[in-house]
Structure formats: structure tokens, C-alpha cells
Design a protein around this motif. Structure first.
Motif, mmCIF file in Angstrom:
data_model
loop_
_atom_site.group_PDB
_atom_site.id
_atom_site.type_symbol
_atom_site.label_atom_id
_atom_site.label_comp_id
_atom_site.label_asym_id
_atom_site.label_seq_id
_atom_site.Cartn_x
_atom_site.Cartn_y
_atom_site.Cartn_z
ATOM 1 N N SER A 86 0.874 -1.164 0.000
ATOM 2 C CA SER A 86 0.000 0.000 0.000
ATOM 3 C C SER A 86 0.919 1.225 0.000
ATOM 4 C CB SER A 86 -0.926 -0.012 1.212
ATOM 5 O OG SER A 86 -1.827 1.076 1.103
ATOM 6 N N ALA A 87 0.449 2.311 0.556
ATOM 7 C CA ALA A 87 1.276 3.510 0.684
ATOM 8 C C ALA A 87 0.850 4.200 1.967
ATOM 9 C CB ALA A 87 1.059 4.431 -0.508
ATOM 10 N N ASN A 88 1.765 4.925 2.580
ATOM 11 C CA ASN A 88 1.368 5.704 3.747
ATOM 12 C C ASN A 88 0.488 6.879 3.328
ATOM 13 O OD1 ASN A 88 4.612 5.097 5.121
ATOM 14 N ND2 ASN A 88 2.710 4.105 5.702
ATOM 15 N N ALA A 89 0.750 7.403 2.135
ATOM 16 C CA ALA A 89 -0.083 8.486 1.604
ATOM 17 C C ALA A 89 0.175 8.623 0.104
ATOM 18 C CB ALA A 89 0.234 9.805 2.301
ATOM 19 N N VAL A 90 -0.854 9.053 -0.616
ATOM 20 C CA VAL A 90 -0.666 9.455 -2.011
ATOM 21 C C VAL A 90 -1.294 10.840 -2.171
ATOM 22 C CG1 VAL A 90 -0.811 7.060 -2.796
ATOM 23 C CG2 VAL A 90 -2.821 8.525 -2.994
ATOM 24 N N THR A 91 -0.859 11.542 -3.199
ATOM 25 C CA THR A 91 -1.376 12.897 -3.414
ATOM 26 C C THR A 91 -2.376 12.920 -4.567
ATOM 27 O OG1 THR A 91 0.327 13.474 -5.014
ATOM 28 C CG2 THR A 91 0.818 13.901 -2.692
ATOM 29 N N GLU A 92 -3.255 13.889 -4.513
ATOM 30 C CA GLU A 92 -4.190 14.080 -5.630
ATOM 31 C C GLU A 92 -3.448 14.473 -6.897
ATOM 32 O OE1 GLU A 92 -7.239 16.829 -4.464
ATOM 33 O OE2 GLU A 92 -8.011 15.503 -2.897
ATOM 34 N N THR A 93 -2.231 14.986 -6.725
ATOM 35 C CA THR A 93 -1.451 15.418 -7.882
ATOM 36 C C THR A 93 -0.588 14.294 -8.477
ATOM 37 O OG1 THR A 93 0.110 16.298 -6.245
ATOM 38 C CG2 THR A 93 -1.353 17.869 -7.308
ATOM 39 N N GLY A 94 -0.635 13.099 -7.866
ATOM 40 C CA GLY A 94 -0.009 11.952 -8.516
ATOM 41 C C GLY A 94 1.343 11.513 -7.986
ATOM 42 N N LYS A 124 -6.047 7.333 2.423
ATOM 43 C CA LYS A 124 -4.629 7.607 2.169
ATOM 44 C C LYS A 124 -4.393 8.818 1.258
ATOM 45 C CE LYS A 124 -3.228 3.817 4.289
ATOM 46 N NZ LYS A 124 -2.471 2.763 3.639
ATOM 47 N N ILE A 125 -5.470 9.357 0.714
ATOM 48 C CA ILE A 125 -5.309 10.403 -0.307
ATOM 49 C C ILE A 125 -5.268 11.782 0.338
ATOM 50 C CG2 ILE A 125 -6.337 11.431 -2.377
ATOM 51 C CD1 ILE A 125 -7.652 8.682 -2.908
ATOM 52 N N ARG A 126 -4.259 12.556 -0.036
ATOM 53 C CA ARG A 126 -4.120 13.922 0.461
ATOM 54 C C ARG A 126 -3.935 14.878 -0.726
ATOM 55 N NH1 ARG A 126 -5.932 11.858 4.112
ATOM 56 N NH2 ARG A 126 -5.444 11.986 6.343
ATOM 57 N N THR A 127 -4.191 16.151 -0.463
ATOM 58 C CA THR A 127 -4.189 17.131 -1.546
ATOM 59 C C THR A 127 -2.816 17.272 -2.202
ATOM 60 O OG1 THR A 127 -5.834 18.340 -0.277
ATOM 61 C CG2 THR A 127 -4.843 19.501 -2.122
ATOM 62 N N ASN A 128 -1.776 17.366 -1.379
ATOM 63 C CA ASN A 128 -0.441 17.663 -1.920
ATOM 64 C C ASN A 128 0.632 16.974 -1.076
ATOM 65 O OD1 ASN A 128 -0.043 19.220 0.446
ATOM 66 N ND2 ASN A 128 -1.127 20.922 -0.519
ATOM 67 N N LEU A 129 1.881 17.162 -1.468
ATOM 68 C CA LEU A 129 2.982 16.456 -0.797
ATOM 69 C C LEU A 129 3.143 16.858 0.666
ATOM 70 C CD1 LEU A 129 5.798 16.273 -3.501
ATOM 71 C CD2 LEU A 129 4.686 14.345 -2.355
ATOM 72 N N THR A 130 2.916 18.126 0.973
ATOM 73 C CA THR A 130 3.039 18.576 2.372
ATOM 74 C C THR A 130 2.036 17.834 3.257
ATOM 75 O OG1 THR A 130 3.717 20.744 1.603
ATOM 76 C CG2 THR A 130 2.968 20.602 3.883
ATOM 77 N N ASP A 131 0.801 17.768 2.793
ATOM 78 C CA ASP A 131 -0.232 17.081 3.569
ATOM 79 C C ASP A 131 0.021 15.568 3.621
ATOM 80 O OD1 ASP A 131 -1.372 19.519 3.892
ATOM 81 O OD2 ASP A 131 -3.072 19.183 2.555
ATOM 82 N N ALA A 132 0.562 15.038 2.538
ATOM 83 C CA ALA A 132 0.854 13.602 2.503
ATOM 84 C C ALA A 132 1.947 13.255 3.519
ATOM 85 C CB ALA A 132 1.282 13.187 1.093
ATOM 86 N N ILE A 173 13.544 6.015 6.694
ATOM 87 C CA ILE A 173 13.745 6.266 5.260
ATOM 88 C C ILE A 173 12.439 6.799 4.694
ATOM 89 C CG2 ILE A 173 14.483 5.307 3.039
ATOM 90 C CD1 ILE A 173 14.908 2.970 5.809
ATOM 91 N N VAL A 174 12.534 7.920 3.994
ATOM 92 C CA VAL A 174 11.348 8.517 3.369
ATOM 93 C C VAL A 174 11.499 8.432 1.859
ATOM 94 C CG1 VAL A 174 9.972 10.620 3.096
ATOM 95 C CG2 VAL A 174 11.114 10.147 5.278
ATOM 96 N N SER A 175 10.460 7.976 1.185
ATOM 97 C CA SER A 175 10.525 7.988 -0.280
ATOM 98 C C SER A 175 9.333 8.741 -0.869
ATOM 99 C CB SER A 175 10.574 6.564 -0.851
ATOM 100 O OG SER A 175 9.292 6.022 -0.949
ATOM 101 N N ILE A 176 9.618 9.470 -1.920
ATOM 102 C CA ILE A 176 8.566 10.097 -2.730
ATOM 103 C C ILE A 176 8.741 9.571 -4.148
ATOM 104 C CG2 ILE A 176 7.616 12.239 -3.643
ATOM 105 C CD1 ILE A 176 8.899 13.672 -1.220
ATOM 106 N N ILE A 177 7.748 8.845 -4.626
ATOM 107 C CA ILE A 177 7.778 8.388 -6.021
ATOM 108 C C ILE A 177 7.042 9.448 -6.838
ATOM 109 C CG2 ILE A 177 7.157 6.529 -7.622
ATOM 110 C CD1 ILE A 177 8.995 5.391 -5.554
ATOM 111 N N GLU A 178 7.799 10.164 -7.643
ATOM 112 C CA GLU A 178 7.207 11.248 -8.455
ATOM 113 C C GLU A 178 6.767 10.760 -9.824
ATOM 114 O OE1 GLU A 178 10.272 14.221 -8.594
ATOM 115 O OE2 GLU A 178 9.543 15.161 -6.755
#
Ligand code: SF4
Length: 197
Positions: A86-94, A124-132, A173-178
């Protein structure tokens, strides 16, 4: 929630996407899609709530440290052709944000499998990366630390992240898959239910 727009944003970033109303439909989709495969699972309450291990192991080899704990099982899961998490969070922007303690999930979602599936409940869905990121630190990590029986301040007090220096700190460890990593296929399976942390 505008799933159509969210799906478009992920697809612009190279992901394929699916949408299901229930976890049972998502589980059926995966059991139809995956036969005779070697599948690794990331640590995930979402997968547990779906009963996905029990479903997929009927016709595949599934490796999951939630069933047999330990580093060796994590290493074995990280050799699989297919990875499901799964994911800890995803953004509405992808974008997808994950925080790991051991890094096995972060590693596999960046490099290794031919195909990576993310199963994402609506919580799990948040508006943007800060909120995620805020969700990862102040919602997902404290609940996971508590579930694991750790004595981190977030688990003991149960409210938020204290940016601790505990030996049991699970945020390492923090990852952001862009965008989809080169050489891998990734699919986001949205489920319109609350799933996992
Ligand atoms: S940094 Fe420490 S206090 Fe903050 S969420 Fe992670 S484990 Fe909990």
C-alpha cells in the motif's frame, strides 16, 4: 473525491490505474490478473484487511514477513518479480509517499520488481505532498509504532509525531515516487473504502 482527476494525474506520471468500490472487487481483480507468479508483499494493514495473502497464495508463491517475520523473509520478498504494497499516503497530484523503518518497501518500490501494485484506500489520499508527509508522520507512523508494540513517544501518547530519537524509531527512510521508476511498471489500485493506516 474526484477520482477521475486523480487517476489522470497518476497516469500522466506513467502509472496505470484501476478503481474499485470495494476491497473484494480489488482482490478479485488481482487474483484474476496474477497466476503462477512469485509475489512479494510489503508490510501492510491494507493487504491484511483484504485477505490478499490467502487469496493469492492459492495460485502463486507469495512471500510476506507479516506471516513469517524476519529479515531473511524480507530479503526473499525483495527478489520477487511482482511486488504488492500500500502507501502511507498518495497525493491528488499523482505522487506516492512512504516512510519505512527497515527500508524493504522503499527499496522494492524504487528498484527490483517488474511490476509494482499499490492498493490505496480513500483514507490515504491527500491534496499535496506537504499534507501527505504530514499524514505519514502524524497518522500512519504512530499507528504502526503502536501496532508493533514499540515504546516510541508517538505510540505511547498516541497523538502525533515527536521526531524522536528512540532506538525503536520506525521513521528512518522517506521515499517520494514522483514518476514510475525507469524499467518498472506500476499500477495504483484505488479502493473507495477506508483501508489500513
Ligand atoms: S519519528 Fe518517532 S515519534 Fe515520530 S512518528 Fe516516527 S517513531 Fe513516532
Amino acid at each position: 473525491m474526484d477520482y477521475s482527476q486523480i487517476r489522470q494525474n497518476f497516469e500522466k506520471h506513467g502509472f496505470t490505474t484501476q478503481f474499485f468500490s470495494t476491497k473484494e472487487e480489488a482482490s478479485r481483480y488481482l487474483s484474476d490478473a496474477l497466476q503462477n507468479q512469485t509475489i512479494g508483499f510489503g508490510g501492510s494493514e491494507t493487504l491484511k484487511e483484504m485477505g490478499l495473502f490467502e487469496e493469492l497464495q492459492q495460485t502463486n508463491v507469495v512471500v510476506w514477513h507479516n506471516k513469517i517475520p524476519g529479515m531473511q523473509v524480507r530479503k526473499l520478498a525483495n527478489c520477487a518479480d511482482i511486488y504488492i504494497t500500500s502507501a502511507n499516503a498518495v497525493t491528488e497530484t499523482g505522487e506516492i509517499v512512504n516512510i519505512d523503518g527497515t527500508g524493504n518497501r522503499v527499496a522494492m518500490t524504487a528498484f527490483g520488481p517488474n511490476m509494482c501494485y499499490y492498493i490505496v484506500g480513500k483514507n490515504k489520499i491527500r491534496t499535496n505532498l506537504t499534507d501527505a508527509y504530514e499524514r505519514c508522520k502524524n497518522v500512519a507512523a504512530p499507528l504502526n509504532a503502536k501496532r508493533l508494540g514499540f515504546k516510541t513517544p508517538c505510540a505511547v501518547k498516541g497523538d502525533k509525531c515527536y521526531d524522536c530519537n528512540s532506538p525503536e524509531r520506525i521513521c528512518r527512510i522517506v521515499s517520494i515516487i514522483e514518476r514510475v521508476p525507469l524499467g518498472m511498471k506500476c499500477e495504483i489500485i484505488f479502493v473507495n473504502e477506508e483501508l489500513g493506516y
